[in-house]
Motif scaffolding. Structure first.
Motif, PDB file in Angstrom:
ATOM      1  N   VAL A 246      42.365  74.582 -10.204  1.00 51.07           N
ATOM      2  CA  VAL A 246      41.592  73.701  -9.329  1.00 51.07           C
ATOM      3  C   VAL A 246      42.463  72.541  -8.857  1.00 51.07           C
ATOM      4  N   ASP A 247      42.129  72.036  -7.660  1.00 46.35           N
ATOM      5  CA  ASP A 247      42.802  70.855  -7.136  1.00 46.35           C
ATOM      6  C   ASP A 247      41.915  70.232  -6.069  1.00 46.35           C
ATOM      7  N   ALA A 248      42.220  68.981  -5.735  1.00 48.67           N
ATOM      8  CA  ALA A 248      41.467  68.272  -4.705  1.00 48.67           C
ATOM      9  C   ALA A 248      42.425  67.427  -3.884  1.00 48.67           C
ATOM     10  N   SER A 249      42.040  67.197  -2.633  1.00 50.01           N
ATOM     11  CA  SER A 249      42.833  66.378  -1.733  1.00 50.01           C
ATOM     12  C   SER A 249      41.881  65.548  -0.882  1.00 50.01           C
ATOM     13  N   ILE A 250      42.274  64.322  -0.625  1.00 50.45           N
ATOM     14  CA  ILE A 250      41.455  63.431   0.185  1.00 50.45           C
ATOM     15  C   ILE A 250      42.235  63.069   1.437  1.00 50.45           C
ATOM     16  N   LYS A 251      41.677  63.361   2.573  1.00 53.71           N
ATOM     17  CA  LYS A 251      42.225  62.922   3.866  1.00 53.71           C
ATOM     18  C   LYS A 251      41.052  62.280   4.606  1.00 53.71           C
ATOM     19  N   ASP A 252      40.753  62.764   5.804  1.00 53.74           N
ATOM     20  CA  ASP A 252      39.568  62.297   6.508  1.00 53.74           C
ATOM     21  C   ASP A 252      38.300  62.871   5.877  1.00 53.74           C
ATOM     22  N   LYS A 253      38.449  63.950   5.138  1.00 56.97           N
ATOM     23  CA  LYS A 253      37.370  64.607   4.392  1.00 56.97           C
ATOM     24  C   LYS A 253      37.867  64.820   2.960  1.00 56.97           C
ATOM     25  N   THR A 254      37.006  65.366   2.145  1.00 56.86           N
ATOM     26  CA  THR A 254      37.386  65.757   0.790  1.00 56.86           C
ATOM     27  C   THR A 254      37.571  67.267   0.767  1.00 56.86           C
ATOM     28  N   TYR A 255      38.689  67.721   0.248  1.00 57.65           N
ATOM     29  CA  TYR A 255      38.972  69.147   0.158  1.00 57.65           C
ATOM     30  C   TYR A 255      39.113  69.540  -1.306  1.00 57.65           C
ATOM     31  N   ILE A 256      38.484  70.646  -1.660  1.00 57.18           N
ATOM     32  CA  ILE A 256      38.560  71.165  -3.024  1.00 57.18           C
ATOM     33  C   ILE A 256      39.060  72.605  -2.951  1.00 57.18           C
ATOM     34  N   SER A 257      40.000  72.934  -3.812  1.00 50.25           N
ATOM     35  CA  SER A 257      40.558  74.274  -3.865  1.00 50.25           C
ATOM     36  C   SER A 257      40.322  74.858  -5.257  1.00 50.25           C
ATOM     37  N   ILE A 258      39.855  76.098  -5.273  1.00 45.19           N
ATOM     38  CA  ILE A 258      39.645  76.837  -6.520  1.00 45.19           C
ATOM     39  C   ILE A 258      40.325  78.188  -6.337  1.00 45.19           C
ATOM     40  N   LYS A 259      41.185  78.561  -7.272  1.00 43.78           N
ATOM     41  CA  LYS A 259      41.971  79.791  -7.134  1.00 43.78           C
ATOM     42  C   LYS A 259      41.970  80.562  -8.446  1.00 43.78           C
ATOM     43  N   ASN A 260      41.624  81.828  -8.360  1.00 46.45           N
ATOM     44  CA  ASN A 260      41.849  82.730  -9.495  1.00 46.45           C
ATOM     45  C   ASN A 260      42.707  83.878  -8.992  1.00 46.45           C
ATOM     46  N   ASN A 261      42.833  84.924  -9.755  1.00 52.99           N
ATOM     47  CA  ASN A 261      43.718  86.025  -9.348  1.00 52.99           C
ATOM     48  C   ASN A 261      43.222  86.769  -8.112  1.00 52.99           C
ATOM     49  N   GLU A 262      41.912  86.793  -7.900  1.00 53.17           N
ATOM     50  CA  GLU A 262      41.359  87.568  -6.792  1.00 53.17           C
ATOM     51  C   GLU A 262      40.953  86.726  -5.593  1.00 53.17           C
ATOM     52  N   GLU A 263      40.601  85.471  -5.798  1.00 49.90           N
ATOM     53  CA  GLU A 263      39.998  84.683  -4.728  1.00 49.90           C
ATOM     54  C   GLU A 263      40.664  83.328  -4.560  1.00 49.90           C
ATOM     55  N   GLU A 264      40.619  82.858  -3.313  1.00 54.28           N
ATOM     56  CA  GLU A 264      41.011  81.489  -2.984  1.00 54.28           C
ATOM     57  C   GLU A 264      39.817  80.864  -2.269  1.00 54.28           C
ATOM     58  N   ILE A 265      39.324  79.765  -2.798  1.00 52.16           N
ATOM     59  CA  ILE A 265      38.185  79.085  -2.197  1.00 52.16           C
ATOM     60  C   ILE A 265      38.623  77.672  -1.822  1.00 52.16           C
TER      61      ILE A 265
END
Length: 106
Positions: free
Chosen positions: A4-23
């Motif tokens: 998991v990770d998060a980034s803040i720019k003009d919006k909030t972005y959240i990333s979730i990654k496992n072996n099969e999926e990237e969200i």
């Protein structure tokens, strides 16, 4: 394992990654970085359940693992919801960070 990770720019972005999926989730509300990191862990837990969650945010990981304390009630409530192993990982090894870096808007 779930990254998991998060980034803040003009919006909030959240990333979730496992072996099969990237969200990648974009939230129109601008959260603080720490709020976004907690939300990333919580969403990973809700979506994938009892798998190990890896985050590069040391405070979030240590708080969830009872090594740090905070007076912020919302963080304590999130901590109580997480019933899985949460581990710290170096940013360079965080696959969710790599997903965010590939996104054009982040």
């Amino acid at each position: 394992m779930i990254f998991v990770d998060a980034s803040i720019k003009d919006k909030t972005y959240i990333s979730i990654k496992n072996n099969e999926e990237e969200i990648v989730i974009a939230i129109n509300k601008k959260l603080t970085h720490i709020e976004a990191e907690y939300l990333a862990v919580l969403l990973a837990y809700i979506l994938f359940g009892y798998k190990t969650i890896l985050s590069d945010n040391e405070f979030v990981v240590k708080h969830i693992n009872n090594e740090y304390k905070t007076k912020k009630e919302i963080f304590n409530r999130i901590k109580e919801c997480i019933k899985t192993n949460v581990m710290w990982i170096e940013r360079e090894k965080n696959k969710a960070d790599k997903v965010l870096r590939r996104c054009k808007d982040v």
